[in-house]
Design a protein around this motif. Structure first.
Motif, short mmCIF file in Angstrom:
data_model
loop_
_atom_site.label_atom_id
_atom_site.label_comp_id
_atom_site.label_asym_id
_atom_site.label_seq_id
_atom_site.Cartn_x
_atom_site.Cartn_y
_atom_site.Cartn_z
N TRP A 291 0.83 -1.20 0.00
CA TRP A 291 0.00 0.00 0.00
C TRP A 291 0.87 1.26 0.00
O TRP A 291 0.52 2.27 -0.64
N ALA A 292 1.99 1.23 0.71
CA ALA A 292 2.89 2.38 0.72
C ALA A 292 3.47 2.63 -0.67
O ALA A 292 3.61 3.78 -1.11
N THR A 293 3.82 1.55 -1.38
CA THR A 293 4.34 1.68 -2.74
C THR A 293 3.28 2.25 -3.67
O THR A 293 3.56 3.12 -4.50
N ALA A 294 2.05 1.76 -3.51
CA ALA A 294 0.95 2.27 -4.35
C ALA A 294 0.70 3.75 -4.09
O ALA A 294 0.46 4.53 -5.02
N LEU A 295 0.78 4.16 -2.82
CA LEU A 295 0.58 5.57 -2.48
C LEU A 295 1.68 6.44 -3.07
O LEU A 295 1.42 7.54 -3.58
N ALA A 296 2.93 5.95 -3.02
CA ALA A 296 4.04 6.69 -3.60
C ALA A 296 3.86 6.84 -5.11
O ALA A 296 4.11 7.91 -5.68
N ALA A 297 3.43 5.76 -5.77
CA ALA A 297 3.23 5.81 -7.22
C ALA A 297 2.11 6.78 -7.59
O ALA A 297 2.24 7.57 -8.54
N LEU A 298 1.00 6.73 -6.83
CA LEU A 298 -0.11 7.64 -7.10
C LEU A 298 0.30 9.09 -6.88
O LEU A 298 -0.03 9.98 -7.70
#
Length: 361
Positions: A291-298
């Motif tokens: 989820w942290a990676t997805a938030l960084a990508a978004l």
């Protein structure tokens, strides 16, 4: 000395790299993808025209080098199923087929020129790449490198796709007309820093973009490696390679005053912040890490597309001391890759999330 690999599930990494490199070739051959029209040309006439009619040594070398990695990757992929001779033949035929298709489509683009010499150079490059592939496939060092990769990274759904994304990320970062890990093209007005003019104001948004860019690839490595402590070494190695290749490219391609513009204060601050964020992310359990990676990508997508003005790839051409169309294509390609990478990363995260669920069950 040659040896063989132990029996194991076949890796998909080479297939992903082949597919990605084919997309690169298509992009470089057909960009800007506009102005399609019938020009009254016959493809047979193109194939039978005198070689080298409007061709230079640079054209021949660049086309040969462009298809050399493609032939190498194709032959390595085919070698899993066929013998040496068949692998080289199939790799060369596949590369030549793509080259012919690109030259045919270029007849409908007024900004491009179809050439049989291009096809010949591309064929030679893919053949040389194929021959190199079969010569190293069973070498002891190549087998050891492959076994080292298998032992270093996790096994599971999407891991090979994740590794391909890491290589894609590195490709986008070596462009010397982009700041280190940044996505805002350097343009000629930056030259004012060398004369009596007010300097450009510091941009915290660019530092944040650099930090998020580094955080994306850092958390990606955290999901790929078996042991998380190896991420620090992996990141330092990747940053070192990117910086070295970027410097060499800048020394070869850019004007002398632009040699180190890619290493600006925004990039340095962003790298420091990114490393701190990755250190914190390393303590997260796998589900929260995803989820942290997805938030960084978004966040990176929002920042790159709606907050920062990255400029146009052609605007950076004034930094270069030679102006071949290949460089304009490369600038556009690296810019496109940097924007597409977060979306591909999202696809990988969905894959990795399913894999973690299976492991818990």
């Amino acid at each position: 000395m040659s040896t063989s690999l132990p029996d194991k599930p076949r890796s998909l990494l080479r297939r992903y790299l082949v597919a990605g490199y084919a997309v690169f070739i298509i992009y470089a051959s057909l960009t800007p993808f506009t102005g399609w029209e019938e020009q009254g040309l016959e493809f047979w006439a193109v194939l039978t025209s005198p070689l080298g009619l409007t061709y230079t040594g640079f054209d021949a070398l660049s086309n040969l080098l462009a298809y050399f990695p493609f032939g190498l990757l194709l032959a390595l992929t085919f070698r899993t199923y066929f013998g040496n001779a068949a692998s080289v033949l199939l790799a060369t035929l596949a590369a030549v087929s793509l080259s012919v298709a690109m030259e045919y489509l270029q007849m409908y683009l007024p900004m491009r020129t179809s050439s049989n010499a291009d096809i010949l150079s591309n064929s030679c490059g893919s053949l040389c790449g194929g021959l190199l592939a079969v010569s190293i496939k069973r070498r002891a060092w190549f087998v050891r490198v492959t076994q080292w990769r298998i032992g270093l990274f996790r096994q599971g759904n999407g891991v090979d796709f994740g590794l391909a994304l890491v290589m894609l990320w590195m490709f986008a970062q070596i462009n010397p007309s982009l700041p280190m890990l940044g996505n805002v093209f350097i343009t000629e007005p930056a030259y004012r820093m060398f004369i009596a003019s007010p300097p450009e104001p510091f941009s915290p948004w660019e530092s944040l973009a650099v930090a998020l860019n580094l955080l994306m690839v850092g958390t990606l490595l955290l999901t790929l490696l078996r042991t998380r402590r190896h991420v620090a070494v992996g990141l330092m190695l990747m940053l070192g390679i990117v910086a070295l290749v970027k410097f060499i490219a800048a020394a070869l391609l850019l004007k002398s005053w632009a040699l180190l513009l890619w290493l600006n204060s925004e990039a340095i601050l962003g790298i420091v912040i990114g490393l701190l964020l990755i250190t914190g992310a390393a303590w997260l359990p796998p589900p929260r890490l995803i989820w942290a990676t997805a938030l960084a990508a978004l966040s990176y997508v929002i920042l790159a597309n709606w907050v920062l003005d990255s400029g146009t790839p052609s605007a950076a051409m004034r930094l270069y001391h030679w102006h071949f169309g290949h460089l304009r294509n490369y600038n556009g390609l690296s810019h496109t890759v940097s924007l597409v990478f977060p979306l591909l990363l999202g696809g990988y995260l969905w894959w990795a999330r399913a894999s973690y669920k299976q492991e818990r069950e």
